[in-house]
Scaffold this motif. Structure first.
Motif, PDB file in Angstrom:
ATOM      1  N   ALA A   1      -5.456 -11.472 -38.532  1.00 19.28           N
ATOM      2  CA  ALA A   1      -4.409 -11.686 -37.497  1.00 19.28           C
ATOM      3  C   ALA A   1      -5.241 -12.109 -36.279  1.00 19.28           C
ATOM      4  CB  ALA A   1      -3.801 -10.397 -37.653  1.00 19.28           C
TER       5      ALA A   1
ATOM      6  N   ARG B   1      -2.941 -17.134 -47.571  1.00 12.15           N
ATOM      7  CA  ARG B   1      -2.436 -18.484 -48.161  1.00 12.15           C
ATOM      8  C   ARG B   1      -2.825 -18.884 -49.637  1.00 12.15           C
ATOM      9  NH1 ARG B   1      -0.545 -21.247 -43.448  1.00 12.15           N
ATOM     10  NH2 ARG B   1       0.515 -19.864 -42.195  1.00 12.15           N
TER      11      ARG B   1
ATOM     12  N   PRO C   1      -3.903 -17.313 -40.578  1.00  8.37           N
ATOM     13  CA  PRO C   1      -3.718 -17.420 -41.901  1.00  8.37           C
ATOM     14  C   PRO C   1      -4.503 -18.359 -42.430  1.00  8.37           C
ATOM     15  CG  PRO C   1      -1.672 -17.727 -40.590  1.00  8.37           C
ATOM     16  CD  PRO C   1      -2.822 -17.601 -39.645  1.00  8.37           C
TER      17      PRO C   1
ATOM     18  N   LYS D   1       3.259  -8.843 -56.191  1.00  9.22           N
ATOM     19  CA  LYS D   1       3.720  -9.135 -54.988  1.00  9.22           C
ATOM     20  C   LYS D   1       2.729 -10.121 -54.304  1.00  9.22           C
ATOM     21  CE  LYS D   1       5.323  -4.366 -54.017  1.00  9.22           C
ATOM     22  NZ  LYS D   1       5.261  -3.356 -52.938  1.00  9.22           N
TER      23      LYS D   1
ATOM     24  N   ARG E   1       0.404  -8.894 -47.013  1.00  5.59           N
ATOM     25  CA  ARG E   1       0.644  -9.673 -46.049  1.00  5.59           C
ATOM     26  C   ARG E   1       0.518 -11.267 -46.462  1.00  5.59           C
ATOM     27  NH1 ARG E   1       0.497  -8.379 -40.594  1.00  5.59           N
ATOM     28  NH2 ARG E   1       1.008 -10.637 -40.239  1.00  5.59           N
ATOM     29  N   PRO E   2       1.478 -11.802 -47.427  1.00  4.36           N
ATOM     30  CA  PRO E   2       1.491 -13.197 -48.051  1.00  4.36           C
ATOM     31  C   PRO E   2       1.595 -13.965 -46.821  1.00  4.36           C
ATOM     32  CG  PRO E   2       3.452 -12.175 -48.495  1.00  4.36           C
ATOM     33  CD  PRO E   2       2.682 -10.847 -48.039  1.00  4.36           C
ATOM     34  N   ASP E   3       1.959 -13.727 -45.655  1.00  4.27           N
ATOM     35  CA  ASP E   3       2.063 -14.562 -44.414  1.00  4.27           C
ATOM     36  C   ASP E   3       0.478 -14.856 -44.199  1.00  4.27           C
ATOM     37  OD1 ASP E   3       2.238 -12.043 -43.734  1.00  4.27           O
ATOM     38  OD2 ASP E   3       2.482 -12.777 -41.630  1.00  4.27           O
ATOM     39  N   LEU E   4      -0.379 -14.138 -44.117  1.00  3.05           N
ATOM     40  CA  LEU E   4      -1.705 -14.076 -43.611  1.00  3.05           C
ATOM     41  C   LEU E   4      -2.607 -14.560 -44.811  1.00  3.05           C
ATOM     42  CD1 LEU E   4      -2.036 -10.948 -41.328  1.00  3.05           C
ATOM     43  CD2 LEU E   4      -1.897 -13.525 -40.838  1.00  3.05           C
TER      44      LEU E   4
ATOM     45  N   SER F   1       0.946 -15.970 -53.212  1.00  7.35           N
ATOM     46  CA  SER F   1       0.151 -17.043 -53.157  1.00  7.35           C
ATOM     47  C   SER F   1      -0.387 -17.393 -54.369  1.00  7.35           C
ATOM     48  CB  SER F   1      -0.914 -16.598 -51.967  1.00  7.35           C
ATOM     49  OG  SER F   1      -0.391 -16.289 -50.759  1.00  7.35           O
TER      50      SER F   1
END
Length: 265
Positions: free
Chosen positions: A79, A109, A84, A200, A104-107, A203
């Motif tokens: 972060a 990839r 990411p 979960k 945190r799949p947004d971070l 990615s």
């Protein structure tokens, strides 16, 4: 070496190359140097090799012996420093990367867990707890001898300089605080396995294993492959747990191909 203040720790890391971001996370009793050869080779990526809490040049802070804390350390690094990125983790580092990807799949990839387990048995708990206890009770010589035996069991190639590996690993753990902390985090995978969280991890993932890895055999990889929604497998032939030492060229090729498979180009 750059550092970053992240929560209760000061994190040391090495950055190299330019291009898509890739974060390398080392295993127990290692530091960023275990990735140096790949960082020097993978110049088409911006690679970050981070020292985990209490390893290498990263301070121990207030360790609580949990995988969740190590996961949050990585997420803070993503972060605030790397952004990411695809994350590559060896052994302990693989569990941290998977836990971070689930949170945190947004971070995260893309995920490349190498020689990684998502759950451990009773014998493994005893293994990790013994090593943590040696540190907590100040048994410096016993801890060093245990690490020497562990290291010898992690390689299979006859030409590997085990004593050099042992010296490096002892240097990485310093006073042992981070080593004991991470060992307890791994022991915790029996009561709180990572396996239920694998669905979960949205990615893409490539699981990498050594064909002769006695510490993390193919069964562990199969558990990951069964739980991850989008995953494939690559094997390093003839390699034990310390694949980078046993078969450095094949290991590097497997990691490069894995990064391509998870979409890092």
């Amino acid at each position: 070496m750059p550092t970053a203040e992240l929560g209760d720790i000061r994190v040391q890391y090495r950055v190299a190359g330019s291009g898509p971001a890739v974060v390398f996370v080392h295993g127990l009793a290692e530091d960023h140097r275990s990735w140096r050869a790949l960082q020097d080779e993978f110049t088409g990526f911006t690679t970050y090799a981070v020292d985990l809490r209490g390893h290498g040049g990263t301070t121990a802070g207030r360790p609580d012996g949990s995988l969740a804390q190590l996961r949050d350390d990585l997420l803070a690094f993503l972060a605030e420093v790397a952004g990411p990125a695809a994350c590559v983790g060896f052994s302990l580092g693989g569990t941290i990367v998977l836990a971070a990807a689930a949170q945190r799949p947004d971070l995260v990839r893309g995920v490349v867990p190498i020689g990684t387990s998502s759950v451990v048995g009773r014998a493994a708990v005893d293994f990790f707890e013994e090593r943590a206890q040696q540190v907590h009770e100040g048994e410096t010589e016993s801890a060093a001898e245990t690490l020497r035996a562990d290291t010898a069991g992690m390689v299979t190639a006859p030409g590997v300089d085990v004593e050099a590996l042992v010296a490096y690993r002892l240097e990485c753990i310093g006073d042992g605080t981070g080593y004991a902390n991470a060992a307890m985090a791994m022991a915790g995978l029996r009561e709180e396995p990572l396996s239920p969280l694998l669905p979960k991890v949205i990615s893409p993932a490539v699981v990498v294993g050594g064909s002769k890895d006695a510490f993390c055999p193919r069964k562990a990889a199969e558990i990951l492959l069964d739980g991850l929604p989008e995953a494939s497998y690559r094997e390093v032939p003839g390699a034990g747990h310390l694949m980078r030492a046993d078969a450095p060229d094949a290991f590097g090729e497997a990691v490069r191909e894995a990064l391509t498979d998870v979409g890092v180009r």
